[in-house]
Design a protein around this motif. Sequence first.
Motif, PDB file in Angstrom:
ATOM      1  N   ASN A  18       0.847  -1.191   0.000  1.00 51.63           N
ATOM      2  CA  ASN A  18       0.000   0.000   0.000  1.00 51.63           C
ATOM      3  C   ASN A  18       0.878   1.234   0.000  1.00 51.63           C
ATOM      4  O   ASN A  18       1.991   1.233   0.496  1.00 51.63           O
ATOM      5  CB  ASN A  18      -1.048   0.000   1.118  1.00 51.63           C
ATOM      6  N   LYS A  19       0.343   2.233  -0.643  1.00 51.53           N
ATOM      7  CA  LYS A  19       1.047   3.507  -0.754  1.00 51.53           C
ATOM      8  C   LYS A  19      -0.033   4.574  -0.769  1.00 51.53           C
ATOM      9  O   LYS A  19      -0.603   4.875  -1.806  1.00 51.53           O
ATOM     10  CB  LYS A  19       1.879   3.545  -2.037  1.00 51.53           C
ATOM     11  N   ILE A  20      -0.326   5.104   0.393  1.00 53.31           N
ATOM     12  CA  ILE A  20      -1.409   6.073   0.530  1.00 53.31           C
ATOM     13  C   ILE A  20      -0.827   7.421   0.932  1.00 53.31           C
ATOM     14  O   ILE A  20      -0.388   7.612   2.070  1.00 53.31           O
ATOM     15  CB  ILE A  20      -2.458   5.604   1.558  1.00 53.31           C
ATOM     16  N   TRP A  21      -0.819   8.325  -0.042  1.00 50.62           N
ATOM     17  CA  TRP A  21      -0.385   9.691   0.227  1.00 50.62           C
ATOM     18  C   TRP A  21      -1.539  10.432   0.892  1.00 50.62           C
ATOM     19  O   TRP A  21      -2.683  10.330   0.455  1.00 50.62           O
ATOM     20  CB  TRP A  21      -0.008  10.410  -1.063  1.00 50.62           C
ATOM     21  N   VAL A  22      -1.237  11.195   1.928  1.00 51.47           N
ATOM     22  CA  VAL A  22      -2.241  11.968   2.657  1.00 51.47           C
ATOM     23  C   VAL A  22      -1.870  13.445   2.632  1.00 51.47           C
ATOM     24  O   VAL A  22      -0.724  13.809   2.933  1.00 51.47           O
ATOM     25  CB  VAL A  22      -2.360  11.484   4.129  1.00 51.47           C
ATOM     26  N   HIS A  23      -2.830  14.267   2.272  1.00 48.63           N
ATOM     27  CA  HIS A  23      -2.699  15.728   2.384  1.00 48.63           C
ATOM     28  C   HIS A  23      -3.547  16.114   3.589  1.00 48.63           C
ATOM     29  O   HIS A  23      -4.768  16.049   3.538  1.00 48.63           O
ATOM     30  CB  HIS A  23      -3.200  16.403   1.110  1.00 48.63           C
ATOM     31  N   ALA A  24      -2.885  16.476   4.670  1.00 52.55           N
ATOM     32  CA  ALA A  24      -3.577  16.832   5.911  1.00 52.55           C
ATOM     33  C   ALA A  24      -3.456  18.331   6.168  1.00 52.55           C
ATOM     34  O   ALA A  24      -2.412  18.933   5.898  1.00 52.55           O
ATOM     35  CB  ALA A  24      -2.992  16.055   7.089  1.00 52.55           C
ATOM     36  N   GLY A  74       6.592   6.461  11.221  1.00 54.57           N
ATOM     37  CA  GLY A  74       6.649   5.633  10.031  1.00 54.57           C
ATOM     38  C   GLY A  74       5.908   6.224   8.852  1.00 54.57           C
ATOM     39  O   GLY A  74       5.448   5.503   7.969  1.00 54.57           O
ATOM     40  N   CYS A  75       5.791   7.550   8.844  1.00 57.57           N
ATOM     41  CA  CYS A  75       5.073   8.273   7.792  1.00 57.57           C
ATOM     42  C   CYS A  75       6.047   9.218   7.083  1.00 57.57           C
ATOM     43  O   CYS A  75       6.192  10.380   7.490  1.00 57.57           O
ATOM     44  CB  CYS A  75       3.916   9.067   8.389  1.00 57.57           C
ATOM     45  N   PRO A  76       6.735   8.740   6.041  1.00 60.12           N
ATOM     46  CA  PRO A  76       7.675   9.610   5.325  1.00 60.12           C
ATOM     47  C   PRO A  76       6.994  10.873   4.796  1.00 60.12           C
ATOM     48  O   PRO A  76       5.896  10.818   4.263  1.00 60.12           O
ATOM     49  CB  PRO A  76       8.163   8.737   4.172  1.00 60.12           C
ATOM     50  N   VAL A  77       7.667  11.990   4.963  1.00 59.61           N
ATOM     51  CA  VAL A  77       7.109  13.299   4.618  1.00 59.61           C
ATOM     52  C   VAL A  77       7.618  13.758   3.258  1.00 59.61           C
ATOM     53  O   VAL A  77       8.814  13.686   2.981  1.00 59.61           O
ATOM     54  CB  VAL A  77       7.496  14.346   5.694  1.00 59.61           C
ATOM     55  N   ARG A  78       6.714  14.272   2.458  1.00 63.53           N
ATOM     56  CA  ARG A  78       7.087  14.869   1.163  1.00 63.53           C
ATOM     57  C   ARG A  78       7.285  16.367   1.328  1.00 63.53           C
ATOM     58  O   ARG A  78       8.240  16.925   0.838  1.00 63.53           O
ATOM     59  CB  ARG A  78       5.993  14.561   0.135  1.00 63.53           C
ATOM     60  N   ILE A  79       6.344  17.043   2.051  1.00 64.51           N
ATOM     61  CA  ILE A  79       6.461  18.484   2.286  1.00 64.51           C
ATOM     62  C   ILE A  79       5.553  18.887   3.438  1.00 64.51           C
ATOM     63  O   ILE A  79       4.502  18.286   3.665  1.00 64.51           O
ATOM     64  CB  ILE A  79       6.112  19.307   1.017  1.00 64.51           C
ATOM     65  N   ILE A  80       5.992  19.916   4.159  1.00 64.89           N
ATOM     66  CA  ILE A  80       5.181  20.587   5.184  1.00 64.89           C
ATOM     67  C   ILE A  80       5.322  22.074   4.926  1.00 64.89           C
ATOM     68  O   ILE A  80       6.432  22.568   4.724  1.00 64.89           O
ATOM     69  CB  ILE A  80       5.657  20.265   6.613  1.00 64.89           C
ATOM     70  N   ASN A  81       4.212  22.788   4.947  1.00 61.49           N
ATOM     71  CA  ASN A  81       4.235  24.236   4.784  1.00 61.49           C
ATOM     72  C   ASN A  81       2.915  24.775   5.313  1.00 61.49           C
ATOM     73  O   ASN A  81       2.001  24.012   5.609  1.00 61.49           O
ATOM     74  CB  ASN A  81       4.440  24.626   3.318  1.00 61.49           C
ATOM     75  N   GLY A  82       2.823  26.077   5.423  1.00 65.65           N
ATOM     76  CA  GLY A  82       1.575  26.643   5.902  1.00 65.65           C
ATOM     77  C   GLY A  82       1.630  28.144   6.032  1.00 65.65           C
ATOM     78  O   GLY A  82       2.449  28.812   5.409  1.00 65.65           O
ATOM     79  N   MET A  83       0.739  28.606   6.859  1.00 69.95           N
ATOM     80  CA  MET A  83       0.548  30.031   7.095  1.00 69.95           C
ATOM     81  C   MET A  83       0.547  30.247   8.606  1.00 69.95           C
ATOM     82  O   MET A  83       0.580  29.286   9.372  1.00 69.95           O
ATOM     83  CB  MET A  83      -0.779  30.480   6.477  1.00 69.95           C
ATOM     84  N   PRO A  84       0.462  31.487   9.060  1.00 71.33           N
ATOM     85  CA  PRO A  84       0.456  31.725  10.509  1.00 71.33           C
ATOM     86  C   PRO A  84      -0.691  31.043  11.261  1.00 71.33           C
ATOM     87  O   PRO A  84      -0.580  30.794  12.449  1.00 71.33           O
ATOM     88  CB  PRO A  84       0.343  33.250  10.603  1.00 71.33           C
ATOM     89  N   ASP A  85      -1.776  30.693  10.542  1.00 80.74           N
ATOM     90  CA  ASP A  85      -2.937  30.115  11.231  1.00 80.74           C
ATOM     91  C   ASP A  85      -3.270  28.675  10.830  1.00 80.74           C
ATOM     92  O   ASP A  85      -4.248  28.113  11.317  1.00 80.74           O
ATOM     93  CB  ASP A  85      -4.168  30.991  11.012  1.00 80.74           C
ATOM     94  N   HIS A  86      -2.477  28.061   9.954  1.00 80.63           N
ATOM     95  CA  HIS A  86      -2.742  26.669   9.590  1.00 80.63           C
ATOM     96  C   HIS A  86      -1.530  26.022   8.931  1.00 80.63           C
ATOM     97  O   HIS A  86      -0.567  26.706   8.595  1.00 80.63           O
ATOM     98  CB  HIS A  86      -3.971  26.550   8.681  1.00 80.63           C
ATOM     99  N   ILE A  87      -1.624  24.705   8.783  1.00 80.35           N
ATOM    100  CA  ILE A  87      -0.505  23.937   8.249  1.00 80.35           C
ATOM    101  C   ILE A  87      -1.015  22.892   7.262  1.00 80.35           C
ATOM    102  O   ILE A  87      -2.135  22.398   7.396  1.00 80.35           O
ATOM    103  CB  ILE A  87       0.276  23.280   9.402  1.00 80.35           C
ATOM    104  N   HIS A  88      -0.184  22.585   6.267  1.00 83.01           N
ATOM    105  CA  HIS A  88      -0.444  21.527   5.301  1.00 83.01           C
ATOM    106  C   HIS A  88       0.700  20.520   5.397  1.00 83.01           C
ATOM    107  O   HIS A  88       1.865  20.919   5.430  1.00 83.01           O
ATOM    108  CB  HIS A  88      -0.448  22.068   3.868  1.00 83.01           C
ATOM    109  N   CYS A  89       0.379  19.235   5.407  1.00 81.89           N
ATOM    110  CA  CYS A  89       1.392  18.185   5.406  1.00 81.89           C
ATOM    111  C   CYS A  89       1.048  17.180   4.321  1.00 81.89           C
ATOM    112  O   CYS A  89      -0.115  16.777   4.188  1.00 81.89           O
ATOM    113  CB  CYS A  89       1.411  17.435   6.734  1.00 81.89           C
ATOM    114  N   LEU A  90       2.037  16.757   3.568  1.00 85.22           N
ATOM    115  CA  LEU A  90       1.876  15.705   2.567  1.00 85.22           C
ATOM    116  C   LEU A  90       2.812  14.578   2.970  1.00 85.22           C
ATOM    117  O   LEU A  90       4.034  14.760   2.999  1.00 85.22           O
ATOM    118  CB  LEU A  90       2.204  16.241   1.171  1.00 85.22           C
ATOM    119  N   PHE A  91       2.236  13.426   3.314  1.00 84.75           N
ATOM    120  CA  PHE A  91       3.041  12.315   3.813  1.00 84.75           C
ATOM    121  C   PHE A  91       2.436  10.974   3.403  1.00 84.75           C
ATOM    122  O   PHE A  91       1.257  10.898   3.038  1.00 84.75           O
ATOM    123  CB  PHE A  91       3.183  12.386   5.338  1.00 84.75           C
TER     124      PHE A  91
END
Length: 144
Positions: A6-12, A43-60
Amino acid sequence: MGHSYNKIWVHAIWSTKDRRPLIELSVEDKIHQHINQQLREAGCPVRIINGMPDHIHCLFLLNPQRSISEVIKQIKGSSSHYVNQTNLISQKFAWQTGYAAYSVSESVLEKTFSYIQNQKAHHQKKSFKQEYEDFLKLYGLNNL
C-alpha cells in the motif's frame, strides 16, 4: 498474493486554535521540522510541510499500521507540547480540534506538492476559510 502493498499519500490540513495567526516566520521552520521528525518516527515519510500563521499543510505517506486520526492526533499533541515547552511563542499554543485529510493520487502528487509549497502566494488570493471550504466541496464533504 503473497505480499501486502500500500502507498497512501495523505494531504492533511489543520489550523491553530481559533485560527489565531500564531506561527510567525521566525518559528515556522522549527515547528515544521518538529512535525517532520514526528511523522517520520511514526513511520510516515514526509514529502512536504508548509503553511501560514494560522494553519498547516502536510503531505506524507501513511504508515499502514496506523490510522490517519491516530497519526494526526499524535502529531498535533506532540507539536503543541514542543512549542509550549520550548517557548517558541509568547502565548499558549494549541491546534484546533479538527483536521482535514485527503488521499492524493500519484497522478496529482506533484501538483499537490506545488500547491503546498506555494502556500504564501496562494493565500494572497484566497483566505484559509475559503480554501478549506473549497477542499470540502471538492471532496464532497460540504453536505455531510
